[in-house]
Design a protein around this motif. Sequence first.
Motif, PDB file in Angstrom:
ATOM      1  N   UNK A 250      -5.379  -7.260  14.005  1.00  0.00           N
ATOM      2  CA  UNK A 250      -5.030  -5.861  13.604  1.00  0.00           C
ATOM      3  C   UNK A 250      -5.010  -5.038  14.802  1.00  0.00           C
ATOM      4  N   UNK A 251      -4.206  -4.220  14.861  1.00  0.00           N
ATOM      5  CA  UNK A 251      -4.187  -3.160  16.102  1.00  0.00           C
ATOM      6  C   UNK A 251      -4.722  -1.727  15.773  1.00  0.00           C
ATOM      7  N   UNK A 252      -5.119  -1.796  14.486  1.00  0.00           N
ATOM      8  CA  UNK A 252      -5.965  -0.378  14.084  1.00  0.00           C
ATOM      9  C   UNK A 252      -5.044   0.619  13.388  1.00  0.00           C
ATOM     10  N   UNK A 253      -3.533   0.219  13.541  1.00  0.00           N
ATOM     11  CA  UNK A 253      -2.594   1.313  12.906  1.00  0.00           C
ATOM     12  C   UNK A 253      -2.544   0.956  11.374  1.00  0.00           C
ATOM     13  N   UNK A 254      -2.671   2.074  10.534  1.00  0.00           N
ATOM     14  CA  UNK A 254      -2.747   1.696   9.102  1.00  0.00           C
ATOM     15  C   UNK A 254      -1.114   1.269   8.725  1.00  0.00           C
TER      16      UNK A 254
ATOM     17  N   UNK B 296      -1.905   1.413   2.763  1.00  0.00           N
ATOM     18  CA  UNK B 296      -1.347   2.094   1.803  1.00  0.00           C
ATOM     19  C   UNK B 296      -1.394   1.834   0.324  1.00  0.00           C
ATOM     20  N   UNK B 297      -1.450   0.394   0.183  1.00  0.00           N
ATOM     21  CA  UNK B 297      -1.723  -0.134  -1.236  1.00  0.00           C
ATOM     22  C   UNK B 297      -3.242   0.194  -1.520  1.00  0.00           C
ATOM     23  N   UNK B 298      -4.126   0.163  -0.782  1.00  0.00           N
ATOM     24  CA  UNK B 298      -5.536   0.267  -0.991  1.00  0.00           C
ATOM     25  C   UNK B 298      -5.744   1.661  -1.269  1.00  0.00           C
ATOM     26  N   UNK B 299      -5.224   2.522  -0.772  1.00  0.00           N
ATOM     27  CA  UNK B 299      -5.709   3.841  -0.829  1.00  0.00           C
ATOM     28  C   UNK B 299      -4.872   4.654  -1.527  1.00  0.00           C
TER      29      UNK B 299
ATOM     30  N   UNK C 237      -7.546  -5.584   0.615  1.00  0.00           N
ATOM     31  CA  UNK C 237      -7.076  -4.239   0.329  1.00  0.00           C
ATOM     32  C   UNK C 237      -6.230  -4.306  -0.686  1.00  0.00           C
ATOM     33  N   UNK C 238      -5.466  -5.121  -1.026  1.00  0.00           N
ATOM     34  CA  UNK C 238      -4.666  -5.282  -2.104  1.00  0.00           C
ATOM     35  C   UNK C 238      -5.568  -5.261  -3.495  1.00  0.00           C
TER      36      UNK C 238
ATOM     37  N   UNK D 273       7.320  -5.356   5.705  1.00  0.00           N
ATOM     38  CA  UNK D 273       6.517  -4.253   5.387  1.00  0.00           C
ATOM     39  C   UNK D 273       7.095  -2.756   5.583  1.00  0.00           C
ATOM     40  N   UNK D 274       7.877  -3.007   6.816  1.00  0.00           N
ATOM     41  CA  UNK D 274       8.165  -1.640   7.320  1.00  0.00           C
ATOM     42  C   UNK D 274       9.319  -1.269   6.267  1.00  0.00           C
ATOM     43  N   UNK D 275      10.106  -1.956   5.497  1.00  0.00           N
ATOM     44  CA  UNK D 275      11.010  -1.754   4.518  1.00  0.00           C
ATOM     45  C   UNK D 275      10.507  -1.073   3.460  1.00  0.00           C
TER      46      UNK D 275
END
Length: 351
Positions: A120-124, A129-132, A254-255, A320-322
Amino acid sequence: MGVPTGRGPVSDAVRDVLLGGGTATADVRDLAAAELRRRDLGADELLRDDDLQLALWMLQELSFRAYGGAADHLEWDLGLVAARQVLEQALEEALRQVAEVPVGVAPAEVPEVLFAMTAEDGTPGLSHHLARRATVAEFRELMVHRSVYHLKEADPHTWAIPRLAGTVKAAMVEIQADEYGGGRAERMHAALFARTMRALGLSDTYGRYLDDVPATTLVGSTAMALLGLNRRLVGAVVGHLAAFEMTSSLPNRRYGAGMRRLGYDADATWFFDEHVEADAVHEQVAAHDLAGGFARQHPHRTDEVLFGAAVGLALDEVAGAHLLGSWQAGQSSLLGGGPLAGSSAAAAPAA
């Protein structure tokens, strides 16, 4: 499973054949080739073309569970096989353009390179989003998208088993056996996924939501089937599975956390929690014994292993971007708002 509704001339023609209409199977191949020439799509456009991705998904599905009422012999009908090859060739060409494949990697370096590719590159992203912040409605949409693959989880990769040998084959079987619940039907990961769907008020019927997901979801499955069904791409399916396992544990954590935040219990989050534990082990087996082992057995196919991994990562980013882009814009990620519009209240967990 019912035959999906077509989204254009090619998928309409495939649908007509599956329903016993008047379209000749030989004409499907010619139509697919003609439409590819006419549209002259760029690689990124092909991945997002609803008509072509659905048509390919429908043709590939003949080698999985197929459709109620569709004759079994169509799996090996020469016209439909040729049509599938035309569409798969176009998809493979597109994937080779969009996948970022490291070059000059020695077989012994494959595990290290895979860990670098999947870090992971650290970018949320989507899982953050689903976790928070995700709502119940957004979790339901996630499950609708993922159901296209997860209700037959592991099956596309399993095609590789008879094409492997020795310790590499053993590593693949070890991973896949866990996916299939170690021989216990109720613990199969597809069955656990179905439990989560039911907890969210969704149908767990195989293929139920196919008409509601866009090409950005379908292409993840068509690419996986492309790699799994074609023996010449066995190195790529090995790399794809490795990347799949190596990017699973943290997002699933996270899910699960997101669903617990919304009030769901351990039975509803079992699918995600199972992957946190299982895939933390699988990622080591996948990197070293499976992908690394295959590269050591077949040094000339090292690039194909990394290509398969890069495909999985690229298409996860597209999907994911969609989803995230749709939600950030205040829109549904499903076609036409999907079957879930206005119904999120019905999915709230019981008090």
